[in-house]
Design a protein around this motif. Structure first.
Motif, PDB file in Angstrom:
ATOM      1  N   SER A 148       0.847  -1.191   0.000  1.00 51.23           N
ATOM      2  CA  SER A 148       0.000   0.000   0.000  1.00 51.23           C
ATOM      3  C   SER A 148       0.880   1.239   0.000  1.00 51.23           C
ATOM      4  O   SER A 148       2.077   1.171   0.322  1.00 51.23           O
ATOM      5  CB  SER A 148      -0.925   0.016   1.211  1.00 51.23           C
ATOM      6  N   LEU A 149       0.297   2.369  -0.341  1.00 51.17           N
ATOM      7  CA  LEU A 149       1.053   3.620  -0.346  1.00 51.17           C
ATOM      8  C   LEU A 149       1.540   3.969   1.055  1.00 51.17           C
ATOM      9  O   LEU A 149       2.622   4.543   1.215  1.00 51.17           O
ATOM     10  CB  LEU A 149       0.172   4.757  -0.890  1.00 51.17           C
ATOM     11  N   ASP A 170       2.604  12.765  -4.406  1.00 52.07           N
ATOM     12  CA  ASP A 170       1.931  13.522  -3.350  1.00 52.07           C
ATOM     13  C   ASP A 170       0.848  12.711  -2.654  1.00 52.07           C
ATOM     14  O   ASP A 170       0.403  13.090  -1.563  1.00 52.07           O
ATOM     15  CB  ASP A 170       1.316  14.794  -3.947  1.00 52.07           C
ATOM     16  N   GLN A 171       0.415  11.604  -3.243  1.00 51.43           N
ATOM     17  CA  GLN A 171      -0.614  10.762  -2.625  1.00 51.43           C
ATOM     18  C   GLN A 171      -0.045   9.869  -1.524  1.00 51.43           C
ATOM     19  O   GLN A 171      -0.796   9.240  -0.775  1.00 51.43           O
ATOM     20  CB  GLN A 171      -1.286   9.893  -3.689  1.00 51.43           C
ATOM     21  N   ILE A 172       1.278   9.779  -1.415  1.00 52.43           N
ATOM     22  CA  ILE A 172       1.907   8.901  -0.421  1.00 52.43           C
ATOM     23  C   ILE A 172       2.056   9.666   0.890  1.00 52.43           C
ATOM     24  O   ILE A 172       2.750  10.696   0.954  1.00 52.43           O
ATOM     25  CB  ILE A 172       3.286   8.424  -0.904  1.00 52.43           C
ATOM     26  N   PRO A 173       1.472   9.215   1.970  1.00 52.01           N
ATOM     27  CA  PRO A 173       1.569   9.928   3.256  1.00 52.01           C
ATOM     28  C   PRO A 173       2.980   9.841   3.846  1.00 52.01           C
ATOM     29  O   PRO A 173       3.574   8.764   3.904  1.00 52.01           O
ATOM     30  CB  PRO A 173       0.550   9.198   4.129  1.00 52.01           C
ATOM     31  N   GLY A 174       3.498  11.012   4.284  1.00 50.12           N
ATOM     32  CA  GLY A 174       4.794  11.044   4.951  1.00 50.12           C
ATOM     33  C   GLY A 174       5.978  10.734   4.067  1.00 50.12           C
ATOM     34  O   GLY A 174       7.067  10.429   4.565  1.00 50.12           O
ATOM     35  N   ASP A 222      -2.223  -3.514  -3.438  1.00 47.58           N
ATOM     36  CA  ASP A 222      -3.511  -4.192  -3.276  1.00 47.58           C
ATOM     37  C   ASP A 222      -4.635  -3.262  -3.742  1.00 47.58           C
ATOM     38  O   ASP A 222      -4.490  -2.036  -3.746  1.00 47.58           O
ATOM     39  CB  ASP A 222      -3.731  -4.580  -1.811  1.00 47.58           C
ATOM     40  N   GLU A 223      -5.746  -3.843  -4.112  1.00 47.11           N
ATOM     41  CA  GLU A 223      -6.867  -3.060  -4.627  1.00 47.11           C
ATOM     42  C   GLU A 223      -7.330  -2.021  -3.604  1.00 47.11           C
ATOM     43  O   GLU A 223      -7.541  -2.320  -2.425  1.00 47.11           O
ATOM     44  CB  GLU A 223      -8.028  -3.992  -4.978  1.00 47.11           C
ATOM     45  N   GLY A 224      -7.433  -0.772  -4.072  1.00 47.77           N
ATOM     46  CA  GLY A 224      -7.869   0.312  -3.210  1.00 47.77           C
ATOM     47  C   GLY A 224      -6.785   0.922  -2.361  1.00 47.77           C
ATOM     48  O   GLY A 224      -7.035   1.878  -1.618  1.00 47.77           O
ATOM     49  N   LYS A 225      -5.551   0.397  -2.433  1.00 46.62           N
ATOM     50  CA  LYS A 225      -4.457   0.920  -1.615  1.00 46.62           C
ATOM     51  C   LYS A 225      -3.322   1.515  -2.449  1.00 46.62           C
ATOM     52  O   LYS A 225      -2.256   1.819  -1.921  1.00 46.62           O
ATOM     53  CB  LYS A 225      -3.897  -0.190  -0.724  1.00 46.62           C
ATOM     54  N   GLY A 226      -3.580   1.652  -3.748  1.00 44.59           N
ATOM     55  CA  GLY A 226      -2.566   2.215  -4.635  1.00 44.59           C
ATOM     56  C   GLY A 226      -2.894   3.641  -5.030  1.00 44.59           C
ATOM     57  O   GLY A 226      -3.650   4.344  -4.347  1.00 44.59           O
ATOM     58  N   PHE A 227      -2.309   4.080  -6.148  1.00 48.66           N
ATOM     59  CA  PHE A 227      -2.521   5.441  -6.624  1.00 48.66           C
ATOM     60  C   PHE A 227      -3.934   5.595  -7.190  1.00 48.66           C
ATOM     61  O   PHE A 227      -4.454   4.703  -7.867  1.00 48.66           O
ATOM     62  CB  PHE A 227      -1.502   5.775  -7.711  1.00 48.66           C
ATOM     63  N   GLU A 228      -4.552   6.724  -6.909  1.00 50.98           N
ATOM     64  CA  GLU A 228      -5.853   7.042  -7.464  1.00 50.98           C
ATOM     65  C   GLU A 228      -5.665   7.922  -8.696  1.00 50.98           C
ATOM     66  O   GLU A 228      -5.072   9.005  -8.599  1.00 50.98           O
ATOM     67  CB  GLU A 228      -6.715   7.764  -6.423  1.00 50.98           C
ATOM     68  N   LEU A 229      -6.146   7.444  -9.832  1.00 55.87           N
ATOM     69  CA  LEU A 229      -5.943   8.149 -11.080  1.00 55.87           C
ATOM     70  C   LEU A 229      -7.273   8.421 -11.769  1.00 55.87           C
ATOM     71  O   LEU A 229      -8.196   7.606 -11.691  1.00 55.87           O
ATOM     72  CB  LEU A 229      -5.052   7.320 -12.031  1.00 55.87           C
ATOM     73  N   SER A 230      -7.336   9.558 -12.433  1.00 55.67           N
ATOM     74  CA  SER A 230      -8.513   9.847 -13.246  1.00 55.67           C
ATOM     75  C   SER A 230      -8.402   9.067 -14.546  1.00 55.67           C
ATOM     76  O   SER A 230      -7.353   8.486 -14.865  1.00 55.67           O
ATOM     77  CB  SER A 230      -8.591  11.347 -13.546  1.00 55.67           C
TER      78      SER A 230
END
Length: 531
Positions: A148-149, A170-174, A222-230
């Protein structure tokens, strides 16, 4: 020793001329039967450079190499659908958009996503590939098992400059977001050396990196834990000029390529891309030998182009510097008209010197090559443009060097020449300039050596000099340290040879070290013998 130096000098004069034929022949023509496509030719499996036309690779315009990959096959189908001849123009990533907007190419097919920011400058076709973002890390790193990110908190991550990959960090926390890098070869070097913990990429590039370098690991989330893309960000499309008449015809062609056909083309590209050999465990010297054997011709062409541009640029730059330097020593005319013209030219030359000494050559390259085409519609052959850039840049520095050389001549010589009725022109030509040439020779040689190294920035306008060829080779074989070690040696050989030749010339101009002037008659007269 003299014979060796003679042969070396002849080699440096003749060898660059052998590469002149590398300049592009068709990329900047207005022939409507051509479909000029720009790409990096160094981003497998989308596009890469190879030595032969194996597997139907397409010749790269102005070079002796060929381009292959998924983008090349898509470009081939589009060209066939348009009824045009495909021309592949190899350009660095930073230069693709300027090349398109300035009319150097007709389209960009280089794995480019149609982001909203890019759409402000160029148009895009319908998508021809859908991407999935992944993370590339090094085997054995603490991030190898990430899913996961959030697992990359505190990691040093980067991406390619000006791409969705870098923005997605920028989507990766910390995360520790490192500076963006120019291309994938640079990121792979950074990852291999431990400078970064990972870089954002696409799944197909990750498969390539993992195949060629077993030390790389592709992390898929894993599904839902990666990069969110348009939808726009996750697709790859063909870049076109604003309002291009090719947009609709290209969309029709792409619409006739089914998803199954595209997947088959990509699978074939992954299979055919440059890959690791069975003997990938060979040591440093093994790989150096292998790289030289497989890519020696490319390196020689690049070195020849580097010498060609540096030599001509230094000669022309010295001529420019000599002319302006001599002009700036002319006494101010007394007549108002001549004085006004003199002051105008002097101001113009001062602006030229300050501008070209105060700006980087890489910026000058972009402005002159792409800016001239975009602003004035002037299409310049890239090799000619490179020579112009180096010449005027060198001229700005040589002007001050020449001026200093002129002022170093003793003032008494000017006065003596004036006393015997010589004009300023005669004084400069017969008395001052010969001394200036000798005085500035070390500085001129230094400019030549600097130009040999600084031509590396010309890769931004796709000049196939040595550094540009090295990036191509390292991008294909992933052997960055070995490849650039070879190139480092080539640069050293060129600069060392030039330095030795110039020192030899300086020694010749100095004359014999044991030279003693003849005395006058009184000095040599022997005293009379007294009987």
């Amino acid at each position: 020793m003299k014979k060796w130096m003679t042969w070396l000098f002849a080699f440096l004069l003749i060898f660059p001329a052998l590469t002149w034929g590398n300049s592009e022949a068709t990329a900047e023509t207005n022939d409507e039967d051509l479909f000029r496509v720009g790409m990096e030719a160094g981003y497998p499996p989308f596009n890469w450079t190879q030595q032969t036309d194996k597997n139907g690779a397409v010749p790269i315009d102005g070079q002796k190499e060929y381009a292959g990959g998924y983008d090349v096959e898509i470009a081939r189908k589009v060209a066939e659908g348009l009824g045009k001849k495909l021309v592949i123009v190899k350009i660095s990533w930073d230069g693709l958009a300027p090349a398109l907007t300035s009319g150097k190419i007709d389209a960009i097919i280089a794995g480019m996503s149609p982001t909203e920011e890019r759409k402000k400058a160029i148009d895009f076709s319908e998508a021809y590939h859908h991407a999935e973002l992944v993370m590339m890390v090094k085997k054995g790193s603490p991030f190898e098992e990430a899913r996961s990110l959030a697992d990359f908190e505190g990691a040093k991550i980067t991406g390619q400059l000006g791409t969705l990959h870098y923005d997605a960090i920028d989507q990766i926390p910390g995360v520790q977001k490192e500076l963006a890098m120019d291309d994938f070869p640079a990121m792979r070097v950074a990852l291999e050396s431990g400078v970064i913990d990972g870089y954002v990429s696409e799944n197909v590039e990750g498969l390539t990196a993992r195949k060629i370098n077993p030390n790389f690991v592709m992390v898929q989330f894993d599904e839902g834990k990666g990069f969110e893309l348009s939808e726009a960000d996750s697709t790859v499309a063909i870049g076109l000029r604003k309002g291009s008449p090719l947009t609709e015809p290209i969309n029709e062609v792409l619409g006739n390529i089914s998803r199954e056909q595209r997947e088959e083309i990509m699978a074939t590209a992954i299979e055919q891309q440059p890959g690791a050999e069975d003997d990938a465990t060979g040591g440093f010297f093994f790989w150096v030998k292998k790289i030289v054997e497989e890519n020696g011709v490319m390196f020689l062409r690049g070195a020849g182009m580097t010498l060609l541009i540096s030599l001509i640029g230094t000669v022309l730059g010295t001529a420019i510097g000599m002319a302006i330097g001599m002009f700036r020593t002319i006494p101010t005319p007394k007549k108002a008209g001549k004085r006004g013209l003199f002051n105008f030219l002097n101001t113009l030359f001062s602006i030229y010197i300050e501008v070209f000494r105060g700006t980087p050559m890489i910026v000058q390259s972009m402005v002159i090559y792409y800016g001239a085409a975009q602003a004035f519609g002037i299409n310049i052959n890239r090799t000619i443009a490179a020579i112009i850039i180096v010449s005027i840049n060198t001229g700005a520095y040589m002007t001050e060097i020449v001026r200093g050389g002129i002022f170093a001549v003793d003032k008494g010589q000017f006065e003596a020449a004036q006393a015997i009725g010589m004009t300023h022109y005669q004084t400069m030509r017969h008395i001052v300039v010969p001394q200036v040439i000798r005085n500035i020779l070390p500085a001129t040689g230094n400019e030549f050596v600097i130009n040999i190294k600084d031509t590396s920035v010309l890769n931004v306008i796709a000049v196939s000099e040595l550094f540009f060829q090295a990036k191509t080779v390292s991008g294909a074989n992933f052997r960055f340290f070995e490849t650039f070690s070879v190139v480092c040696v080539i640069y050293f050989v060129m600069t060392f040879a030039v330095t030795q030749i110039l020192r030899r010339i300086e020694k010749k101009l100095d004359g014999p070290g044991h030279y003693e002037p003849y005395g006058n008659q009184m000095q040599v007269q022997k005293p009379e013998t007294i009987d």
